[in-house]
Design a protein around this motif. Sequence first.
Motif, PDB file in Angstrom:
ATOM      1  N   ALA A  23      15.410  31.275  20.996  1.00 17.33           N
ATOM      2  CA  ALA A  23      15.227  29.918  21.530  1.00 17.33           C
ATOM      3  C   ALA A  23      13.747  29.615  21.720  1.00 17.33           C
ATOM      4  O   ALA A  23      13.287  28.509  21.418  1.00 17.33           O
ATOM      5  N   ALA A  24      12.983  30.594  22.194  1.00 19.78           N
ATOM      6  CA  ALA A  24      11.543  30.393  22.396  1.00 19.78           C
ATOM      7  C   ALA A  24      10.843  30.108  21.069  1.00 19.78           C
ATOM      8  O   ALA A  24       9.943  29.263  21.005  1.00 19.78           O
ATOM      9  N   ARG A  25      11.245  30.799  20.031  1.00 20.74           N
ATOM     10  CA  ARG A  25      10.646  30.543  18.708  1.00 20.74           C
ATOM     11  C   ARG A  25      10.915  29.110  18.255  1.00 20.74           C
ATOM     12  O   ARG A  25      10.033  28.447  17.696  1.00 20.74           O
ATOM     13  N   GLU A  26      12.139  28.656  18.498  1.00 16.72           N
ATOM     14  CA  GLU A  26      12.478  27.270  18.135  1.00 16.72           C
ATOM     15  C   GLU A  26      11.666  26.281  18.965  1.00 16.72           C
ATOM     16  O   GLU A  26      11.160  25.289  18.444  1.00 16.72           O
ATOM     17  N   PRO A  50       4.872  12.893  30.541  1.00 19.59           N
ATOM     18  CA  PRO A  50       4.670  12.748  31.991  1.00 19.59           C
ATOM     19  C   PRO A  50       4.038  13.959  32.682  1.00 19.59           C
ATOM     20  O   PRO A  50       3.784  13.924  33.873  1.00 19.59           O
ATOM     21  N   TYR A  51       3.789  15.021  31.952  1.00 17.47           N
ATOM     22  CA  TYR A  51       3.371  16.279  32.569  1.00 17.47           C
ATOM     23  C   TYR A  51       1.970  16.704  32.146  1.00 17.47           C
ATOM     24  O   TYR A  51       1.563  16.474  31.016  1.00 17.47           O
ATOM     25  N   GLU A  52       1.292  17.395  33.060  1.00 12.33           N
ATOM     26  CA  GLU A  52       0.031  18.052  32.704  1.00 12.33           C
ATOM     27  C   GLU A  52       0.333  19.355  31.973  1.00 12.33           C
ATOM     28  O   GLU A  52      -0.402  19.745  31.078  1.00 12.33           O
ATOM     29  N   ARG A  53       1.424  20.018  32.409  1.00 11.75           N
ATOM     30  CA  ARG A  53       1.801  21.296  31.813  1.00 11.75           C
ATOM     31  C   ARG A  53       3.306  21.423  31.718  1.00 11.75           C
ATOM     32  O   ARG A  53       4.030  21.029  32.620  1.00 11.75           O
ATOM     33  N   LEU A  54       3.735  22.016  30.613  1.00 13.65           N
ATOM     34  CA  LEU A  54       5.088  22.531  30.470  1.00 13.65           C
ATOM     35  C   LEU A  54       4.943  24.040  30.368  1.00 13.65           C
ATOM     36  O   LEU A  54       4.100  24.529  29.608  1.00 13.65           O
ATOM     37  N   VAL A  55       5.740  24.766  31.129  1.00 12.44           N
ATOM     38  CA  VAL A  55       5.658  26.228  31.146  1.00 12.44           C
ATOM     39  C   VAL A  55       7.026  26.765  30.766  1.00 12.44           C
ATOM     40  O   VAL A  55       7.993  26.621  31.517  1.00 12.44           O
ATOM     41  N   TYR A  56       7.098  27.352  29.593  1.00 12.91           N
ATOM     42  CA  TYR A  56       8.358  27.867  29.052  1.00 12.91           C
ATOM     43  C   TYR A  56       8.383  29.380  29.267  1.00 12.91           C
ATOM     44  O   TYR A  56       7.554  30.101  28.721  1.00 12.91           O
ATOM     45  N   LEU A  57       9.322  29.854  30.095  1.00 14.34           N
ATOM     46  CA  LEU A  57       9.432  31.277  30.400  1.00 14.34           C
ATOM     47  C   LEU A  57      10.669  31.850  29.721  1.00 14.34           C
ATOM     48  O   LEU A  57      11.759  31.273  29.829  1.00 14.34           O
ATOM     49  N   PHE A  58      10.491  32.994  29.055  1.00 14.81           N
ATOM     50  CA  PHE A  58      11.646  33.592  28.378  1.00 14.81           C
ATOM     51  C   PHE A  58      11.594  35.109  28.469  1.00 14.81           C
ATOM     52  O   PHE A  58      10.529  35.727  28.497  1.00 14.81           O
ATOM     53  N   ASP A  59      12.774  35.695  28.523  1.00 15.65           N
ATOM     54  CA  ASP A  59      12.942  37.139  28.662  1.00 15.65           C
ATOM     55  C   ASP A  59      12.868  37.784  27.286  1.00 15.65           C
ATOM     56  O   ASP A  59      13.741  37.570  26.438  1.00 15.65           O
ATOM     57  N   GLY A  60      11.843  38.599  27.072  1.00 22.37           N
ATOM     58  CA  GLY A  60      11.643  39.256  25.786  1.00 22.37           C
ATOM     59  C   GLY A  60      12.673  40.319  25.465  1.00 22.37           C
ATOM     60  O   GLY A  60      12.737  40.797  24.335  1.00 22.37           O
ATOM     61  N   ARG A  61      13.495  40.686  26.435  1.00 19.97           N
ATOM     62  CA  ARG A  61      14.550  41.683  26.205  1.00 19.97           C
ATOM     63  C   ARG A  61      15.881  41.029  25.838  1.00 19.97           C
ATOM     64  O   ARG A  61      16.863  41.709  25.617  1.00 19.97           O
TER      65      ARG A  61
END
Length: 149
Positions: free
Chosen positions: A119-122, A101-112
């Motif tokens: 979780a981002a790697r998964e 349903p989306y044009e974009r999914l934007v996954y934001l994660f804290d590198g610290r």
Amino acid sequence: MTDILFYHLERRPLEAVLPALLEKSLERSWRCVVECGSAERRDALDAHLWTYSEASFLPHGTDAQPQPERQPVLIATSDANPNGATVRFLVDGVALPDPAPYERLVYLFDGRDDEQVAAARERWKEAKALGAALTYWQQDENGRWVRKA
């Protein structure tokens, strides 16, 4: 096909990055939903978006308030899409939704935060398995976004 963007936050926190990304989305006439991992996070982001800048106004609401379908930016704790968003921002390690349903999914994660990085790697592996168009963005020493993959 849905674009899936991963934003690796290293120099600036989510609260500093998210408003600008939402503003750019609204400039493109995209409706947005921000999916959070908890009601506490949702409420904190809601309060922050009202006060982050005296020079800007970012129209938004939460899924705990009446008429979420009327909000150009909706901050939510579920994977529902009551405002018909075309862009979905994912924070706190939430699962990837069906991208259709989306044009974009934007996954934001804290590198610290080691848990958020894991979780981002998964999520990257999951998105890659879907055959989605993936990009990975990282902040440079000046806080600007640089495409790394």
